[in-house]
Design an enzyme around this catalytic site. Structure first.
Site, short mmCIF file in Angstrom:
data_model
loop_
_atom_site.label_atom_id
_atom_site.label_comp_id
_atom_site.label_asym_id
_atom_site.label_seq_id
_atom_site.Cartn_x
_atom_site.Cartn_y
_atom_site.Cartn_z
N GLU A 292 -3.47 7.62 -3.91
CA GLU A 292 -3.42 6.34 -3.23
C GLU A 292 -3.20 5.22 -4.24
O GLU A 292 -3.87 5.17 -5.27
CB GLU A 292 -4.75 6.12 -2.50
CG GLU A 292 -4.70 5.08 -1.43
CD GLU A 292 -6.02 5.00 -0.67
OE1 GLU A 292 -7.08 4.97 -1.31
OE2 GLU A 292 -5.97 4.98 0.57
N TYR B 10 0.84 -1.20 0.00
CA TYR B 10 0.00 0.00 0.00
C TYR B 10 0.88 1.25 0.00
O TYR B 10 1.90 1.31 0.69
CB TYR B 10 -0.89 0.03 1.25
CG TYR B 10 -1.63 1.34 1.40
CD1 TYR B 10 -2.89 1.51 0.84
CD2 TYR B 10 -1.04 2.41 2.07
CE1 TYR B 10 -3.56 2.73 0.94
CE2 TYR B 10 -1.70 3.63 2.18
CZ TYR B 10 -2.96 3.78 1.61
OH TYR B 10 -3.61 4.99 1.70
#
Ligand code: GDP
Ligand code: MN
Length: 415
Positions: free
Chosen positions: A224, A136
């Site tokens: 993101e 991530y």
């Protein structure tokens, strides 16, 4: 401002950030063709909507039960066989066509969209990868430290909110100096935190640096990558991306501003922006027309205090001239949820009698039918209120904010 995944990947690629290759398509035939052109054994067909959670989301038709779909997409109910997910792996052109067919013109319900869902107009057909690791990466502006903060975690692919809650120590943070970008030592720290080795370490450093550079140069407010994947060959690639931009900086980036998808935006909010009005749609039935953001906020508070629910936030700015009021009225009255309207204007830059005249002109032009409560304050307030009271129109005048709120709440309840 938000953009689609396929648009984000194009921008990232141009900035030297490695992304999963793909083609955006609008029909099942195009999806089949894209599969062949990509020349891969495994591909992934992904609904393009401004919401995450597509992998677990469900594409439904007009007759399906939305609440049920939301419960399944949020993992509260078991997933029945055969429902179409928003992200599907395919192994042939024919499968790509079928996947696109199961998505096109359907409504995607994910835990982020709520029951309203999002209409699917486009799909991305992307090269499928064998994933060795899912990581991530996120960049957001942290107001507390007054800088962007890069967050990285070995726990990719899952909801990062869950990681932040259960195992916060698994999120590594680097504060970004906007004058420098990501420093080399920080890139090395990230490589270590994410346990990247060999070619993946080198590819990772390049990815992180270019990603941060892109964020700063394009005035992102949020970026993101979930998941960021490491392949067996040590490639580090963005498999997904979510990019938000600072609306106030978009004048500097006409190329990015042009990526706006009107189908994803609230029609009234778009219309208001074109006329220089700040408008936010809310759930209640009392429409508000106010000048100044602070006054608009307090107007909403007082309406709620007196038992009403605001239908919107609308700030016409300092001017409040006839054209703006007219456009504002049109937007407010476009919603069938609205039962009453409250105009609360402070005549500072513009005098109250001028505002009253503008209100009356707009009122007549639009053939106003709902109860309208008006509270004016400021220069020439007596003349302004007199104009309204003697106008012969069905306008309820109010003195002070409390009086105005009580009158409009009563009007909404009885209409
Ligand atoms: P999101 O659910 O909206 O965040 O959509 P993503 O683009 O993140 O895709 C959801 C999930 O699909 C990912 O977390 C992966 O597990 C899976 N996925 C997406 N692309 C691929 C791929 O190329 N190969 C494999 N094996 N899985 C993929
Ligand atoms: Mn994702």
């Amino acid at each position: 401002m938000k953009i689609h995944e396929y648009q984000g990947k194009d921008l990232l690629k141009a900035a030297g950030v490695a992304v999963q290759e793909g083609k955006v398509v609008s029909t099942p035939e195009e999806a089949a063709k894209a599969f062949e052109q990509l020349g891969c054994e495994l591909a992934v067909v992904k609904a393009q909507v401004h919401a995450g959670g597509r992998g677990k989301g469900i594409a439904i038709g007009p007759d399906a039960d939305r609440a049920d779909a939301l419960a399944i997409a949020s993992g509260q109910k078991p997933r029945p066989d055969g429902v179409a997910r928003g992200v599907q792996l395919v192994r042939s052109a024919d499968e790509a066509r079928k996947a696109a067919e199961s998505l096109l013109n359907k409504t995607l319900i994910t835990y982020q969209t709520g029951v309203d869902g999002a209409k699917i107009n486009k799909m991305l057909v992307a090269v499928g990868h064998d994933i060795s690791r899912e990581l991530y990466l996120g960049l957001a502006v942290d107001r507390a430290v007054q800088a962007p903060v890069l967050m990285a975690s070995t726990e990719g692919g899952v909801e990062i909110e869950e990681v932040a809650q259960k195992t916060p120590e698994k999120i590594h943070r680097e504060t970004i100096d906007v004058g420098i970008g990501l420093a080399d030592f920080q890139a090395r720290k990230l490589v270590k935190a994410l346990q990247l080795e060999g070619p993946a370490a080198k590819n990772g450093q390049k990815f992180f640096k270019n990603f941060v550079r892109f964020f700063l140069d394009s005035d992102c407010s949020l970026a993101e990558i979930n998941p960021l994947i490491v392949t067996d060959a040590g490639e580090v690639l963005a498999l997904d991306c979510k990019l938000n931009f600072d609306d106030n900086a978009m004048y500097r980036h006409p190329d990015i501003a042009a990526l706006i998808d009107p189908a994803e935006e609230d029609a009234n909010e778009m219309r208001a922006a074109e006329h220089g009005l700040s408008y936010v749609q809310l759930d209640g039935d009392i429409a508000c027309l106010v000048n100044g953001a602070g006054l608009a906020m307090s107007t909403m508070d007082v309406i709620k205090y007196h038992g009403g629910e605001p239908a919107n936030f609308l700030d016409v700015g300092g001017g409040a001239n006839k054209d703006q009021v007219l456009e504002a009225f049109r937007i407010l009255l476009a919603s069938d949820k609205v039962k009453a309207v409250l105009v609360n204007i402070f005549g500072g830059i513009m005098k109250c009698d001028t505002i009253a005249a503008a209100l009356l002109a707009a009122y007549d032009e639009i053939d106003f039918k709902l109860p309208l409560v008006v509270r004016l304050e400021g220069t020439n307030v007596e003349q302004g209120m007199k104009l309204l009271e003697e106008s012969g129109r069905k306008i309820i005048t109010a003195k002070g904010l409390t009086d105005a709120a009580q009158k409009v709440v009563a009007a909404a309840q009885s209409s």
